[in-house]
Design a protein around this motif. Structure first.
Motif, mmCIF file in Angstrom:
data_model
loop_
_atom_site.group_PDB
_atom_site.id
_atom_site.type_symbol
_atom_site.label_atom_id
_atom_site.label_comp_id
_atom_site.label_asym_id
_atom_site.label_seq_id
_atom_site.Cartn_x
_atom_site.Cartn_y
_atom_site.Cartn_z
ATOM 1 N N GLY A 217 -4.211 10.441 -14.435
ATOM 2 C CA GLY A 217 -4.282 11.711 -13.737
ATOM 3 C C GLY A 217 -3.472 12.592 -13.977
ATOM 4 N N ARG B 250 -6.573 3.923 -14.689
ATOM 5 C CA ARG B 250 -6.443 5.060 -13.917
ATOM 6 C C ARG B 250 -5.500 6.010 -14.608
ATOM 7 N N LYS C 211 3.074 4.655 -10.135
ATOM 8 C CA LYS C 211 2.550 5.397 -11.169
ATOM 9 C C LYS C 211 3.698 5.713 -12.167
ATOM 10 N N ASP D 81 -6.868 11.889 -10.224
ATOM 11 C CA ASP D 81 -7.038 10.751 -10.700
ATOM 12 C C ASP D 81 -8.553 10.382 -11.099
#
Length: 227
Positions: free
Chosen positions: A59, A57, A220, A73
């Protein structure tokens, strides 16, 4: 003496000016990658199964002003690029737009509330499994195609923590609501079976539509882009 008094009078204003400069609101956007998503496991009656729903993932979070950011994302995973075990022919993609409200842009660590929308589409091939049909029948099969769609909304709380001028960590958690659609087709050797109770069945066991609670907890890594 007069010069000393004059300097003492100027000192507080100088300190205030420096402090104001140090806590000036940030005007930053971020490129992100989720550190947990490549290792997502799925639960079963015994805790965790050997198979997961991993995805990579990435983003982008765009700064609109000192108190508002918007981001998106995009995640994708399949059996070939997975770091953990999956079912056969596994593939998954998702999209997650998000709105951020910064609580105090003058702080070094930016804490926020946000609202995340999400849509997820997953496909796999199951072998020698059982499931509960839309008619509430307990059935087994040697092989079948499985598809899951899920979408929902999650209010979240999190923070952006700078590790350097460019690199930082975004921790977040939240709980919301989801709507899930499970479907099975292309069966091989579909047969009825005596019901075997599962108090905490994995999400894929029940065919049909269901509204549920969606929890999230993540971390993240982000790269800062100065606006």
């Amino acid at each position: 003496m007069k010069n000393l008094v004059f300097l003492l009078l100027l000192l507080p204003s100088g300190i205030c000016a420096q402090t104001k400069k140090d806590v000036e609101p940030k005007n930053e956007s971020y490129i992100t990658t989720d550190l947990f998503s490549p290792f997502y496991f799925q639960g079963n009656t015994n805790g965790f199964s050997n198979n997961g729903t991993p995805r990579w993932r990435i983003g982008y979070i765009k700064n609109l002003n000192t108190k508002t950011k918007v981001g998106i994302d995009i995640g994708y995973g399949n059996a070939n690029n997975s770091l953990i075990q999956t079912f056969d022919n596994y593939s998954l993609w998702e999209i997650r737009p998000e709105y951020y409200h910064i609580l105090n842009p003058n702080r070094k660590t930016l804490k926020y509330f946000s609202f995340e929308l999400f849509y997820l589409n997953q496909n796999e091939v199951f072998k020698d499994q059982s499931f509960i049909s839309k008619k509430n029948e307990y059935l087994t099969f040697n092989k079948a195609d499985y598809k899951r769609q899920k979408f929902g909304l999650i209010p979240k709380f999190g923070m952006f923590v700078n590790l350097s001028n460019k690199i930082g960590l975004n921790w977040y958690t939240g709980a919301g609501i989801n709507y899930r659609i499970n479907s099975y087709n292309n069966f091989v050797n579909l047969m009825p079976r005596q019901f075997n109770e599962e108090h905490f069945s994995p999400y894929y066991r029940k065919e049909g539509n269901k509204i549920g609670v969606e929890f999230t907890l993540g971390l993240k890594l982000y790269y800062t882009i100065k606006n």
